[in-house]
Design an enzyme around this catalytic site. Structure first.
Site, short mmCIF file in Angstrom:
data_model
loop_
_atom_site.label_atom_id
_atom_site.label_comp_id
_atom_site.label_asym_id
_atom_site.label_seq_id
_atom_site.Cartn_x
_atom_site.Cartn_y
_atom_site.Cartn_z
N SER A 118 -14.56 58.37 36.45
CA SER A 118 -14.93 58.82 37.80
C SER A 118 -16.43 58.68 37.95
O SER A 118 -17.17 58.74 36.94
CB SER A 118 -14.53 60.30 37.96
OG SER A 118 -15.12 60.83 39.13
N TYR A 166 -14.35 68.85 34.60
CA TYR A 166 -13.75 67.54 34.91
C TYR A 166 -14.81 66.44 34.73
O TYR A 166 -14.56 65.42 34.08
CB TYR A 166 -13.23 67.57 36.34
CG TYR A 166 -12.78 66.24 36.91
CD1 TYR A 166 -11.50 65.76 36.70
CD2 TYR A 166 -13.65 65.47 37.70
CE1 TYR A 166 -11.08 64.55 37.25
CE2 TYR A 166 -13.25 64.27 38.25
CZ TYR A 166 -11.96 63.81 38.03
OH TYR A 166 -11.56 62.61 38.57
N LYS A 172 -14.84 63.24 32.08
CA LYS A 172 -14.92 61.85 32.52
C LYS A 172 -16.13 61.14 31.89
O LYS A 172 -16.09 59.94 31.63
CB LYS A 172 -14.99 61.78 34.05
CG LYS A 172 -13.69 62.23 34.73
CD LYS A 172 -12.52 61.34 34.36
CE LYS A 172 -11.29 61.59 35.18
NZ LYS A 172 -10.17 60.69 34.84
N1 LIG Z 1 -8.88 60.52 43.98
C1 LIG Z 1 -10.18 60.45 43.73
O1 LIG Z 1 -11.02 60.68 44.60
C2 LIG Z 1 -10.65 60.07 42.35
C3 LIG Z 1 -12.01 59.94 42.15
C4 LIG Z 1 -12.49 59.59 40.90
C5 LIG Z 1 -11.61 59.39 39.87
N2 LIG Z 1 -10.26 59.55 40.07
C6 LIG Z 1 -9.38 59.34 38.93
O2 LIG Z 1 -8.34 58.46 39.28
C7 LIG Z 1 -7.18 58.77 38.50
C8 LIG Z 1 -5.97 58.91 39.40
O3 LIG Z 1 -6.19 59.95 40.31
P1 LIG Z 1 -5.44 60.12 41.69
O4 LIG Z 1 -6.45 60.53 42.65
O5 LIG Z 1 -4.59 58.94 41.95
O6 LIG Z 1 -4.53 61.39 41.35
P2 LIG Z 1 -3.15 61.91 41.97
O7 LIG Z 1 -2.83 61.24 43.26
O8 LIG Z 1 -3.24 63.39 41.92
O9 LIG Z 1 -2.10 61.42 40.90
C9 LIG Z 1 -2.18 61.91 39.59
C10 LIG Z 1 -1.08 61.28 38.78
O10 LIG Z 1 -1.16 61.78 37.46
C11 LIG Z 1 0.12 62.33 37.08
N3 LIG Z 1 -0.15 63.40 36.14
C12 LIG Z 1 -0.76 64.58 36.35
N4 LIG Z 1 -0.85 65.28 35.21
C13 LIG Z 1 -0.29 64.51 34.25
C14 LIG Z 1 -0.06 64.67 32.86
N5 LIG Z 1 -0.42 65.78 32.23
N6 LIG Z 1 0.56 63.68 32.19
C15 LIG Z 1 0.95 62.55 32.82
N7 LIG Z 1 0.77 62.33 34.12
C16 LIG Z 1 0.16 63.30 34.82
C17 LIG Z 1 0.78 62.73 38.40
O11 LIG Z 1 2.19 62.69 38.36
P3 LIG Z 1 3.16 63.87 37.86
O12 LIG Z 1 2.86 65.06 38.71
O13 LIG Z 1 4.54 63.31 38.04
O14 LIG Z 1 2.84 64.06 36.41
C18 LIG Z 1 0.30 61.58 39.28
O15 LIG Z 1 1.12 60.43 39.07
C19 LIG Z 1 -7.52 60.02 37.71
O16 LIG Z 1 -7.95 59.66 36.42
C20 LIG Z 1 -8.69 60.61 38.48
O17 LIG Z 1 -9.52 61.41 37.69
C21 LIG Z 1 -9.76 59.89 41.29
#
Ligand SMILES: NC(=O)c1ccc[n+]([C@@H]2O[C@H](COP(=O)([O-])OP(=O)(O)OC[C@H]3O[C@@H](n4cnc5c(N)ncnc54)[C@H](OP(=O)(O)O)[C@@H]3O)[C@@H](O)[C@H]2O)c1
Length: 257
Positions: free
Chosen positions: A148, A161, A165
């Site tokens: 991130s 968090y 990261k």
């Molecule tokens: N969205 C942003 O603004 C943003 C910014 C910077 C970085 N990121 C990074 O991008 C990545 C994806 O984020 P996102 O925004 O797409 O998140 P999201 O929409 O909340 O999706 C999270 C995913 O992770 C799964 N998950 C959660 N806990 C888990 C666990 N313990 N084991 C296995 N799977 C798990 C969830 O499915 P289940 O509930 O079925 O497990 C879901 O498929 C992450 O690494 C996040 O830190 C996101």
């Protein structure tokens, strides 16, 4: 080989964690559309079954295997079941992550701290640990860790968090150094703000959104599909001379320095 062919992933096998929705689902679809057989994984079997079924309906190759990446035994099983189904692993996308708390760092409950480290850091470490020997046997592969921009510049309110990261970026660099001679390349992607469930508290805050849009050169926040091209590139032969790098996908927000 034509340059367009170097982006193809035909015959490759990819595991994507956290692929039931958001960025993970979009990256999994991108990898599958580029030709890979994808293992769609997250904690909930039904959720990943639905995603894999939707991919198959579109003619893509996908299997769903549930795995809680905070559970070391489930990670070992994820790799073993992938090998049993497809015969190996070439691409790992460590995407699953959590951020269960907002607030001052020192006010974080120890239980939340432990959960964040277990899912965001220990999970990617263990998946690389189990997959790297298989990749080495197959002549190499690509590990892509989703960090991130908070790992580069910590955000107030999400300190633990951010710390997890930052440590993931460090892990990628060390693994890149140690696995390069096995043909395994290790990359980090640092997304900025994306419109997904994980970041809802941020993008639903109008004041914060106005600030971010004003400061972001491209004047937008990310959509999950925006990362598919980058992950396909980093997984493919087209990026063969790249390892250990950190790629920021934030519409230019961090370009101000
Ligand atoms: N969205 C942003 O603004 C943003 C910014 C910077 C970085 N990121 C990074 O991008 C990545 C994806 O984020 P996102 O925004 O797409 O998140 P999201 O929409 O909340 O999706 C999270 C995913 O992770 C799964 N998950 C959660 N806990 C888990 C666990 N313990 N084991 C296995 N799977 C798990 C969830 O499915 P289940 O509930 O079925 O497990 C879901 O498929 C992450 O690494 C996040 O830190 C996101």
């Amino acid at each position: 080989m034509a340059i367009t062919d170097t982006f193809k992933l035909d015959g490759k096998i990819a595991i994507i964690t956290g692929a039931s929705k958001g960025i993970g689902e979009a990256m999994a679809r991108g990898l599958a559309e580029a030709g890979a057989s994808v293992v769609v994984s997250s904690r909930k079997q039904q959720a990943v079954d639905e995603v894999a079924a939707a991919f198959r309906k579109d003619g893509l190759e996908a299997t769903a295997i549930a795995c809680h990446v905070g559970d070391p035994a489930q990670i070992e099983t994820l790799v073993a079941e992938t090998c049993a189904k497809y015969g190996g692993v070439d691409i790992i996308v460590n995407n699953a992550a959590i951020n269960p708390v907002y607030g001052k760092m020192l006010e974080t409950e120890l239980s939340a701290f432990d959960k964040i480290v277990a899912v965001n850091l220990k999970g990617p470490f263990l998946l690389a640990h189990h997959a790297a020997p298989v990749m080495k046997q197959r002549g190499g592969g690509s590990i892509i860790n989703i960090s991130s921009t908070a790992g580069l510049r910590p955000w107030p309110g999400i300190g633990v968090y951010s710390m997890s990261k930052a440590a993931l970026i460090s892990m990628s660099k060390t693994l890149a150094q140690e696995l390069g001679s096995d043909g395994i390349r290790v990359h980090t992607i640092c997304p900025g703000l994306f419109k997904t469930k994980l970041a809802e508290a941020l993008w639903s805050d109008d004041k914060l959104m106005n600030y971010i849009l004003r400061e972001t050169p491209l004047q937008r926040i990310g959509a999950p599909e925006d990362l598919a091209g980058l992950v396909v590139f980093l997984a493919s032969e087209a990026s063969r001379h790249l390892t250990g790098g950190t790629y920021v996908a934030d519409g230019g927000l961090l370009s101000w320095g």
